[in-house]
Write a protein that holds these residues in place. Sequence first.
Motif, PDB file in Angstrom:
ATOM      1  N   UNK A  96       0.740  -1.176  -0.037  1.00 12.16           N
ATOM      2  CA  UNK A  96       0.023  -0.024  -0.075  1.00 12.16           C
ATOM      3  C   UNK A  96       0.736   1.370  -0.105  1.00 12.16           C
ATOM      4  N   UNK A  97       2.128   1.214   0.790  1.00  9.31           N
ATOM      5  CA  UNK A  97       2.871   2.326   0.886  1.00  9.31           C
ATOM      6  C   UNK A  97       3.333   2.450  -0.581  1.00  9.31           C
ATOM      7  N   UNK A  98       4.007   1.495  -1.416  1.00  4.51           N
ATOM      8  CA  UNK A  98       4.605   1.612  -2.487  1.00  4.51           C
ATOM      9  C   UNK A  98       3.760   2.071  -3.797  1.00  4.51           C
ATOM     10  N   UNK A  99       2.618   1.667  -3.747  1.00  8.19           N
ATOM     11  CA  UNK A  99       1.449   1.819  -4.626  1.00  8.19           C
ATOM     12  C   UNK A  99       0.701   3.303  -4.374  1.00  8.19           C
ATOM     13  N   UNK A 100       0.470   3.478  -3.269  1.00  8.48           N
ATOM     14  CA  UNK A 100      -0.238   4.885  -3.062  1.00  8.48           C
ATOM     15  C   UNK A 100       0.407   6.125  -2.570  1.00  8.48           C
ATOM     16  N   UNK A 101       1.649   5.676  -1.895  1.00  4.10           N
ATOM     17  CA  UNK A 101       2.491   6.908  -1.527  1.00  4.10           C
ATOM     18  C   UNK A 101       2.351   7.078   0.068  1.00  4.10           C
ATOM     19  N   UNK A 102       1.397   6.485   0.564  1.00  4.13           N
ATOM     20  CA  UNK A 102       1.052   6.825   1.979  1.00  4.13           C
ATOM     21  C   UNK A 102       1.812   6.227   3.005  1.00  4.13           C
ATOM     22  N   UNK A 103       2.415   7.183   3.648  1.00  2.00           N
ATOM     23  CA  UNK A 103       3.560   6.398   4.713  1.00  2.00           C
ATOM     24  C   UNK A 103       2.980   6.044   5.917  1.00  2.00           C
ATOM     25  N   UNK A 104       3.682   4.933   6.461  1.00  4.00           N
ATOM     26  CA  UNK A 104       3.363   4.480   7.676  1.00  4.00           C
ATOM     27  C   UNK A 104       4.406   4.212   8.741  1.00  4.00           C
ATOM     28  N   UNK A 105       3.999   3.949   9.993  1.00  8.59           N
ATOM     29  CA  UNK A 105       4.719   3.645  10.862  1.00  8.59           C
ATOM     30  C   UNK A 105       4.124   3.084  12.174  1.00  8.59           C
ATOM     31  N   UNK A 106       4.904   1.810  12.676  1.00 11.67           N
ATOM     32  CA  UNK A 106       4.205   0.980  13.526  1.00 11.67           C
ATOM     33  C   UNK A 106       5.016   0.120  14.026  1.00 11.67           C
ATOM     34  N   UNK A 107       4.838  -0.774  15.120  1.00  7.31           N
ATOM     35  CA  UNK A 107       5.677  -1.568  16.031  1.00  7.31           C
ATOM     36  C   UNK A 107       5.367  -2.943  15.590  1.00  7.31           C
ATOM     37  N   UNK A 108       6.152  -3.949  15.083  1.00 11.05           N
ATOM     38  CA  UNK A 108       5.833  -5.158  14.937  1.00 11.05           C
ATOM     39  C   UNK A 108       6.608  -6.265  15.932  1.00 11.05           C
ATOM     40  N   UNK A 109       5.803  -6.940  16.297  1.00 16.01           N
ATOM     41  CA  UNK A 109       6.477  -8.206  17.158  1.00 16.01           C
ATOM     42  C   UNK A 109       6.585  -9.627  16.128  1.00 16.01           C
ATOM     43  N   UNK A 110       7.743  -9.879  15.926  1.00 15.13           N
ATOM     44  CA  UNK A 110       7.962 -11.119  15.208  1.00 15.13           C
ATOM     45  C   UNK A 110       8.172 -12.309  16.222  1.00 15.13           C
ATOM     46  N   UNK A 111       6.923 -13.054  16.500  1.00 15.21           N
ATOM     47  CA  UNK A 111       6.938 -14.085  17.531  1.00 15.21           C
ATOM     48  C   UNK A 111       7.861 -15.112  17.262  1.00 15.21           C
ATOM     49  N   UNK A 112       7.808 -15.608  15.862  1.00 16.68           N
ATOM     50  CA  UNK A 112       8.502 -16.796  15.756  1.00 16.68           C
ATOM     51  C   UNK A 112      10.138 -16.366  15.830  1.00 16.68           C
ATOM     52  N   UNK A 113      10.366 -15.106  15.592  1.00 16.45           N
ATOM     53  CA  UNK A 113      11.984 -14.709  16.132  1.00 16.45           C
ATOM     54  C   UNK A 113      12.279 -14.108  17.128  1.00 16.45           C
ATOM     55  N   UNK A 114      11.371 -13.737  18.102  1.00 13.14           N
ATOM     56  CA  UNK A 114      11.342 -13.423  19.319  1.00 13.14           C
ATOM     57  C   UNK A 114      11.821 -12.069  19.556  1.00 13.14           C
ATOM     58  N   UNK A 115      11.721 -11.059  18.541  1.00 13.78           N
ATOM     59  CA  UNK A 115      11.894  -9.610  18.248  1.00 13.78           C
ATOM     60  C   UNK A 115      11.015  -9.002  18.050  1.00 13.78           C
ATOM     61  N   UNK A 116      11.311  -7.500  18.596  1.00 12.17           N
ATOM     62  CA  UNK A 116      10.381  -6.482  18.397  1.00 12.17           C
ATOM     63  C   UNK A 116      10.925  -5.397  17.633  1.00 12.17           C
ATOM     64  N   UNK A 117      10.157  -4.781  16.514  1.00  5.49           N
ATOM     65  CA  UNK A 117      10.871  -3.784  15.604  1.00  5.49           C
ATOM     66  C   UNK A 117       9.914  -2.730  15.656  1.00  5.49           C
ATOM     67  N   UNK A 118      10.580  -1.597  15.546  1.00  6.45           N
ATOM     68  CA  UNK A 118       9.890  -0.315  15.238  1.00  6.45           C
ATOM     69  C   UNK A 118      10.166  -0.027  13.645  1.00  6.45           C
ATOM     70  N   UNK A 119       8.977   0.231  13.089  1.00 13.18           N
ATOM     71  CA  UNK A 119       9.254   0.263  11.336  1.00 13.18           C
ATOM     72  C   UNK A 119       8.504   1.470  10.888  1.00 13.18           C
ATOM     73  N   UNK A 120       9.287   2.213  10.114  1.00 11.94           N
ATOM     74  CA  UNK A 120       8.551   3.220   9.456  1.00 11.94           C
ATOM     75  C   UNK A 120       8.830   3.050   7.930  1.00 11.94           C
TER      76      UNK A 120
END
Length: 949
Positions: free
Chosen positions: A439-463
């Motif tokens: 959606x970001x690449x096709x519409x140009x709408x920027x996003x920011x969120x936090x994502x928990x990759x449970x299978x990897x046991x890691x938390x990420x802040x993504x923009x």
Amino acid sequence: MTHGPPRRDPPHRGIELKAWMLYLGLCLALALAITWELVTSREQDMEAARQRTHATSVLVSEWLYSAFETSGAVLSSMAGEIHPEELPRAEEDLAAHGRIHQWLDRHLQLLPNARAIALFDREGVMTHTSNSPHQVGYDISDQDHFQALRDTPDLERQVSRAFWSSEAGGFLVAHAQALRDAEGRFAGVLGVRLDLSFFDHWLERTEPTPGSSLTILDGEERLLARRPQDTVPGFEARLGQPVEVSQLAPLLLGEEDTLHFTIVSPVDGMQRIFTAQRVRDLPFLVVTGEAYQTLLAAWWQKLWTLTLTWLVIAGLGLLVLRGYLRTLRYDRELLRSHRSLEEANQTLSQEIHERQEAERAIKSSEERFRALFDNSLSGVAVHDIILNDQGEPCDYVFTMANPAFESHTGMKVADVLGRRATHIYPVPELPGLIRRFGEVALTGRAIAFEQHLESMGEYYSVGAFQIGPGSFAAVIDNITARRQAEDEIKTLAFYDSLTQLPNRRLLIERLEATVQACRRDHHHGALLFIDLDNFKILNDTLGHDQGDRLLMQAARRISGCVHEADTVARLGGDEFVVMLRKLSQGVQEATQQVEIVADKILAALNHPYYLGGREHHSTASVGITLFHRDPVSVDELMKRADLAMYQAKAAGRNTHRLFDPGMQASVTARAALESDLRRALAEDQFLLHYQALVDDNGQLTGAEALLRWQHPERGLVPPGEFITLAEDTGLILPLGQWALETACSQLARWAQDPTLKHLKIAANVSARQFRHSDFVAGVLRALANSGADPHRLKLEITESLLLEDVEEVIEKMRQLRARGVSFALDDFGTGYSSLSYLKRLPLDDVKIDQSFVRDVLVDPNDAAIARTIVALADTLGLRVIAEGVETREHWEWLSRHGCHTHQGYYFGRPGPVASIQEALAKWTFPSHRGARPVPVNPGPDIGNHPGSR
């Protein structure tokens, strides 16, 4: 032919306008994406700081509350032992005043952080203190806490604000307990004085982060403690001084319990984000802050990084646009036929030069971009989106990644370039990420969120933001450490560190909610108090590490016996609590349900535990209380379950008991008796009675000292009502020492009388008193202080003393025997001691229990037992004492069969020391052993009375 001015080509003008609009739109979209990321990141950092400061302030406030609860319990216990109207002053009775001083000193040791404990009369004048006596007379009548306790009849305890004490040379805080006379009127104050270092003790238990602060204020914003101190010039001078912060007004007025605000600290001038927490029921505030500059350092770095990225991209776009527009102009110039060839050549040369400049500028911009890209602290990756046949995003390809990407994700840059995301990390969360990035690449709408990759046991802040049609850039930060720290703070505040079960604080919160729900929905709830039996023995024998392993296994077993909606908590030590919700509305059905759960828990805890490769068995005692619609407090429910648990222990352990009101009445009566017993020790209400010991020739040889309690209201209390309680509470130690010292003092006085100096005194010693490490020293001290002859002192012990550590018993007896003290084994034949130990004990006498003597004339079994004991004692070289001699016939039979000394109502009842002088006048002393003993004027007390004591 004349030519007019050249005309602009309308189609070229439209193309230029569109190019400029496209460029400005891209720049604006990128700026909005960066702004959104920065605003979101800043708010997340601020919220995380507020949560951390809130958790820390709650933790410290609970510590303070627990500390004052402890001192309040000590004050309440001490107040129950004080009769204000009977307190002596120093000028009236120095000895009694000294005992009160020592009593205050002993209780001060229970509060290691307290400065002193003192008593004040109803006028506010200090009458007794644990410190040096020159402080007596100190006046606190002008203190707010004293006036509040004096003027408010219902107020029992009060914690003061900080106040200056000229005696202590600094600011103090007082925790005071009101004293009431017999009519309930105010009679003075019992107070604990705390200097401000008391509060430092609780702050030092926390680990501050750089730039953070932790402050404790009182109800008038006076500074009581702060950490760190070295950042505040002249900190010692500021202690006790007000710190004016207008934001704290709602807390001080009681309108709020917690406040969050950001100000420049009035203490050290540093701007911080603060959380202020009011300590419940106490006039203190805990203020926790994190430095604003430290908190936003990473955010400012991200701001400059993204801003520079935007400027580089905008600059590159501008250069490309300029090149494109120049190309248009160049083409337009070629179409102008009226331009001369010379102008065309000059223009062409100029354009070539400009292109070369543009290329150099682009190259320079690319170099600056690459430097910024490669040195960014956040991971940055550029991707091209991949669409399926339906035109929907199904994957994306890595086209660029900076070195920080590797440190944040753990994946090497060389391993991801040119590869699809589904090939690199096929995690369950990937399809959702592909849709969002598409959606970001096709519409140009920027996003920011936090994502928990449970299978990897890691938390990420993504923009993520678009950098071209079908392409996007992602800014990635690994925030796992931050999230783990936040989770750890929450766990420390609400969960037990060993078993990971809810702790007391979380249990109380859930129990309060469940009680309200039961009242509303008319369901029953239940509370089960579980205590592991003999857990201390396991810790002492196998060690605390194995004890911890057993506690963790027990926690898992208990949790497996209840539903997920119920709560299993650990209060500490080997105590667990289970709260059951939504039981039946009927009391019988609810009782059956909770008893089924209790049986399951007992059965689960009865299974063997494997500790250190060895099998270990343990049981538990469970106390149960139900709650329904009755208005019962949480504290009262906990007390009821605790009482029921102790009833289960008294019933033999490994069982459960349901609370009933009779338990509370029994505990209240026992507590009242214990309070009276402690007061009796302090007020010298105990006395010794003496019962005559007569040999088979009728000669008075000594007396047994028997403990009596002269209660001011109940009169003479028999030992059977208070000795067991004294054993359980440990009061038997000072009580037994007092009896020894009193008996030795009596021996010393008899030694001055020619008619009594041959007498011995037999004193009873309890098993707990004998096992105390100071027992031998205590006996020798009593003998030395009184000047009594050790050969005239006989100690009577019971067979229960031989149930454990016989070698230590023998060693203590030998030490005292070497100094002249003799020993008798009391109540022989009623215990369970081994005869193999009996022959090793350094004994002088054995006493036949009165239960065998009472029917020795009519019961052949009792007669046989008595003869056997006499024969056994004769074989071991021991003398025999018979107690419970009621009649002359008893005496004659026992004398014929080898008893050497006799005791009982036939020779006199136990009485004051004067009764021994009277006994001298009642008995004649025949000149040969064969004479029959004849009492002289035996008096009305000599007859067939049950018992000898």
